[in-house]
Design an enzyme around this catalytic site. Structure first.
Site, PDB file in Angstrom:
ATOM      1  N   HIS A  67       1.066  -1.293  -0.026  1.00 41.27           N
ATOM      2  CA  HIS A  67      -0.114  -0.150  -0.050  1.00 41.27           C
ATOM      3  C   HIS A  67       0.725   0.953  -0.199  1.00 41.27           C
ATOM      4  CE1 HIS A  67       0.982   0.087   4.302  1.00 41.27           C
ATOM      5  NE2 HIS A  67       0.765   0.948   4.059  1.00 41.27           N
TER       6      HIS A  67
HETATM    7  C1  UD1 Z   1      -1.894   5.776   4.937  1.00 39.51           C
HETATM    8  C2  UD1 Z   1      -0.726   7.001   5.477  1.00 39.51           C
HETATM    9  C3  UD1 Z   1       0.302   5.505   5.898  1.00 39.51           C
HETATM   10  C4  UD1 Z   1      -0.205   4.427   6.700  1.00 39.51           C
HETATM   11  C5  UD1 Z   1      -1.621   3.960   5.553  1.00 39.51           C
HETATM   12  C6  UD1 Z   1      -2.358   2.618   6.864  1.00 39.51           C
HETATM   13  C7  UD1 Z   1      -0.540   9.070   5.159  1.00 39.51           C
HETATM   14  C8  UD1 Z   1       0.794  10.207   4.690  1.00 39.51           C
HETATM   15  N1  UD1 Z   1      -0.170   7.656   4.979  1.00 39.51           N
HETATM   16  O1  UD1 Z   1      -1.746   6.034   3.451  1.00 39.51           O
HETATM   17  O2  UD1 Z   1       1.020   5.922   6.369  1.00 39.51           O
HETATM   18  O3  UD1 Z   1       0.206   3.068   6.738  1.00 39.51           O
HETATM   19  O4  UD1 Z   1      -2.834   5.252   5.827  1.00 39.51           O
HETATM   20  O5  UD1 Z   1      -2.816   2.303   5.857  1.00 39.51           O
HETATM   21  O6  UD1 Z   1      -0.374   9.307   6.503  1.00 39.51           O
HETATM   22  N2  UD1 Z   1      -9.014   5.109   0.734  1.00 39.51           N
HETATM   23  C9  UD1 Z   1     -10.489   4.884   0.691  1.00 39.51           C
HETATM   24  N3  UD1 Z   1     -11.306   4.517   1.304  1.00 39.51           N
HETATM   25  C10 UD1 Z   1     -10.485   4.312   2.843  1.00 39.51           C
HETATM   26  C11 UD1 Z   1      -8.895   5.966   3.135  1.00 39.51           C
HETATM   27  C12 UD1 Z   1      -8.538   5.134   1.613  1.00 39.51           C
HETATM   28  O7  UD1 Z   1     -10.780   4.316  -1.256  1.00 39.51           O
HETATM   29  O8  UD1 Z   1     -10.891   4.555   3.865  1.00 39.51           O
HETATM   30  C13 UD1 Z   1      -8.311   5.570  -0.884  1.00 39.51           C
HETATM   31  C14 UD1 Z   1      -8.410   7.039  -1.474  1.00 39.51           C
HETATM   32  O9  UD1 Z   1      -8.266   6.420  -2.998  1.00 39.51           O
HETATM   33  C15 UD1 Z   1      -7.266   7.405  -0.967  1.00 39.51           C
HETATM   34  C16 UD1 Z   1      -5.801   6.732  -0.914  1.00 39.51           C
HETATM   35  O10 UD1 Z   1      -7.227   4.894  -0.133  1.00 39.51           O
HETATM   36  O11 UD1 Z   1      -6.704   8.444  -1.483  1.00 39.51           O
HETATM   37  C17 UD1 Z   1      -4.959   6.641   0.131  1.00 39.51           C
HETATM   38  O12 UD1 Z   1      -5.591   7.225   1.141  1.00 39.51           O
HETATM   39  P1  UD1 Z   1      -4.721   7.997   2.386  1.00 39.51           P
HETATM   40  O13 UD1 Z   1      -5.132   8.343   4.192  1.00 39.51           O
HETATM   41  O14 UD1 Z   1      -4.176   9.157   1.765  1.00 39.51           O
HETATM   42  O15 UD1 Z   1      -3.507   7.105   2.240  1.00 39.51           O
HETATM   43  P2  UD1 Z   1      -2.741   5.621   3.056  1.00 39.51           P
HETATM   44  O16 UD1 Z   1      -2.205   4.842   2.090  1.00 39.51           O
HETATM   45  O17 UD1 Z   1      -4.172   4.893   3.423  1.00 39.51           O
HETATM   46  N1  UDP Z   2      -4.735  -4.853   8.747  1.00 45.62           N
HETATM   47  C1  UDP Z   2      -5.653  -5.141   8.421  1.00 45.62           C
HETATM   48  N2  UDP Z   2      -6.324  -5.100   7.583  1.00 45.62           N
HETATM   49  C2  UDP Z   2      -6.017  -5.974   6.262  1.00 45.62           C
HETATM   50  C3  UDP Z   2      -4.233  -5.367   6.528  1.00 45.62           C
HETATM   51  C4  UDP Z   2      -3.984  -5.091   7.392  1.00 45.62           C
HETATM   52  O1  UDP Z   2      -5.856  -5.308   9.956  1.00 45.62           O
HETATM   53  O2  UDP Z   2      -5.960  -5.957   5.681  1.00 45.62           O
HETATM   54  C5  UDP Z   2      -3.465  -4.755   9.762  1.00 45.62           C
HETATM   55  C6  UDP Z   2      -2.302  -5.316  10.355  1.00 45.62           C
HETATM   56  O3  UDP Z   2      -2.604  -6.842  10.552  1.00 45.62           O
HETATM   57  C7  UDP Z   2      -1.823  -5.051  10.391  1.00 45.62           C
HETATM   58  C8  UDP Z   2      -2.380  -2.638  10.123  1.00 45.62           C
HETATM   59  O4  UDP Z   2      -3.827  -3.607   9.605  1.00 45.62           O
HETATM   60  O5  UDP Z   2      -1.951  -4.872  12.698  1.00 45.62           O
HETATM   61  C9  UDP Z   2      -1.274  -2.278   9.389  1.00 45.62           C
HETATM   62  O6  UDP Z   2      -1.766  -0.946   8.518  1.00 45.62           O
HETATM   63  P1  UDP Z   2      -1.047  -0.835   6.990  1.00 45.62           P
HETATM   64  O7  UDP Z   2      -0.205  -1.744   6.670  1.00 45.62           O
HETATM   65  O8  UDP Z   2      -2.420  -0.537   6.902  1.00 45.62           O
HETATM   66  O9  UDP Z   2      -0.553   0.559   8.287  1.00 45.62           O
HETATM   67  P2  UDP Z   2       0.990   0.808   8.511  1.00 45.62           P
HETATM   68  O10 UDP Z   2       1.336  -0.371   9.076  1.00 45.62           O
HETATM   69  O11 UDP Z   2       2.333   0.192   7.275  1.00 45.62           O
HETATM   70  O12 UDP Z   2       1.548   2.146   8.600  1.00 45.62           O
END
Ligand code: UD1
Ligand code: UDP
Length: 373
Positions: free
Chosen positions: A214
């Site tokens: 991601h």
């Molecule tokens: C964010 C964090 C990242 C973390 C991740 C955990 C920042 C800069 N990044 O990344 O550090 O590892 O969360 O998962 O804060 N979207 C949906 N539904 C949702 C959420 C997101 O469709 O509920 C889609 C949207 O198109 C959005 C994209 O995902 O633009 C990215 O979401 P965003 O929260 O900006 O960043 P993440 O990649 O989730």
């Molecule tokens: N996770 C979850 N469901 C999923 C993918 C991840 O519950 O489908 C959990 C995972 O076990 C971990 C956390 O989400 O505890 C990690 O989140 P993510 O990878 O989104 O973010 P990061 O840790 O890289 O910031």
């Protein structure tokens, strides 16, 4: 003592859940009302899909947020700016003793900045982590958050040394271990009892590879995204590969016209709840991931891990051979998965504390509060 916790993205719900449990535990053990800790949860709304947020509140039995800011997605500036403004309003109203922020997302930075400007002390959980890659939005967020924080809860000796090197005063840094270890221990046992995901998906124990992707660096660059999935597809003839797909990654695969091709070789599923995820991790033969949280969970469950990045904040895992950095190179990924399959490392090493980090955090906050008042 009044703590205001700011959360908004998937891993933060998990980290905050164990701290909330520790607060409940603390409150049930005190005899005076004056010693009670009140927690107010603020959800920024950075993540908003049912399986990116609500499911965690249900499964982890986290209290409902007192404030839901519904910020949603956006560019970094727009998203962080909207959060900053909305969080400020909440802080002005609530005037907490401490603001607790987690990890390195835009919600973390907005919370820390809003509080610091109002002279409300910030405590940062997961302080001191560094990838030394300023291209990552998370690196910018974590550096700025650390330097806006009064109390820095570091998960590892390495994190502590980064903070020293950056000139953070020693008395503000506390080596407490990793709250996600607490979560993996506590909810891992629950997952065994409650999750039926393996049966539902027809998976056999230690006979599949679990993947997650991601990171913006990987999803926003079509060449890197394709190389990662090519590497995973390469090994899918030998063993099923399961990937719960982050919405960002699904959108990127669609953008590049790859979704159909990839889904023929890899079991792409919607993001799963935490209990199902823990179960998928525990029973996997191997894990391939660019997630910070998943790298550590792989270690806690002693499942060999291939990291789909060139660097990691959890460097101890790579240094001690629990994980291998394969970057976004399809041959390196396929090769690392092949090698790690037979590694079967079960050494009993403790790297990020003993799984009681949340209680320690509350105890330190209580002491710090006593010295302030
Ligand atoms: C964010 C964090 C990242 C973390 C991740 C955990 C920042 C800069 N990044 O990344 O550090 O590892 O969360 O998962 O804060 N979207 C949906 N539904 C949702 C959420 C997101 O469709 O509920 C889609 C949207 O198109 C959005 C994209 O995902 O633009 C990215 O979401 P965003 O929260 O900006 O960043 P993440 O990649 O989730
Ligand atoms: N996770 C979850 N469901 C999923 C993918 C991840 O519950 O489908 C959990 C995972 O076990 C971990 C956390 O989400 O505890 C990690 O989140 P993510 O990878 O989104 O973010 P990061 O840790 O890289 O910031």
């Amino acid at each position: 003592m009044k703590i205001l916790s700011i959360i908004g993205a998937r891993p933060q719900f998990i980290k905050a859940a164990v701290v909330s449990l520790a607060i409940e535990g603390h409150n049930s053990s005190v005899t005076s009302r004056l010693s009670l800790v009140t927690e107010i949860i603020v959800h920024t709304g950075q993540h908003y899909d049912q399986n990116m947020t609500h499911i965690f509140f249900e499964e982890l039995e986290i209290s409902r947020p007192r404030y839901h800011l519904r910020i949603g997605s956006g560019t970094h500036g727009a998203q962080t700016g909207r959060m900053l403004e909305a969080i400020e309003q909440v802080l002005l109203k609530e005037r907490p003793d401490w603001v607790l922020v987690y990890g390195d997302t835009n919600s973390t930075l907005a919370g820390a900045l809003a509080a610091a400007k109002l002279h409300i002390p910030v405590a940062h959980v997961e302080a001191g982590l560094r990838s030394f890659n300023r291209h990552m939005p998370e690196e910018v967020n974590r550096v700025l958050t650390d330097h806006a924080s009064e109390l820095l809860f570091a998960p590892s000796e390495t994190a502590v040394s980064h903070l020293y090197r950056e000139g953070v005063a020693e008395h503000r840094i506390h080596l407490v271990g990793d709250v996600m270890h607490d979560a993996a221990r506590y909810y891992g046992a629950r997952a065994e009892a409650k999750s039926g995901i393996l049966q539902e998906m027809g998976l056999r124990t230690k006979d599949y590879i679990l993947g997650t992707v991601h990171r913006a660096d990987n999803t926003d660059d079509p060449a890197r995204l394709w190389a990662i999935f090519k590497g995973l597809m390469h090994v899918s003839d030998e063993m099923p590969v399961v990937v719960p797909l982050h919405p960002r990654t699904r959108a990127a695969l669609e953008r590049d016209g790859l979704l159909e091709q990839v889904s023929k070789r890899i079991k792409l599923i919607e993001p799963v709840g935490y209990l199902d995820m823990l179960m998928l991790e525990k029973k996997a033969r191997l894990i391939a991931t660019d997630s910070g949280g998943v790298q550590k969970e792989a270690f806690y469950f002693r499942v060999p891990c291939v990291v789909l990045r060139e660097e990691t904040e959890w460097i101890e895992l790579a240094e001690s051979g629990f994980s291998v950095l394969a970057g976004a190179d399809s041959s390196a990924i396929a090769c690392a998965l092949d090698t790690m399959k037979s590694s079967g490392s079960v050494r009993d090493v403790s790297l990020y504390g003993g799984g009681h980090t949340a209680q320690e955090i509350i105890a330190i906050l209580k002491t710090a509060q006593a010295t302030r008042t």
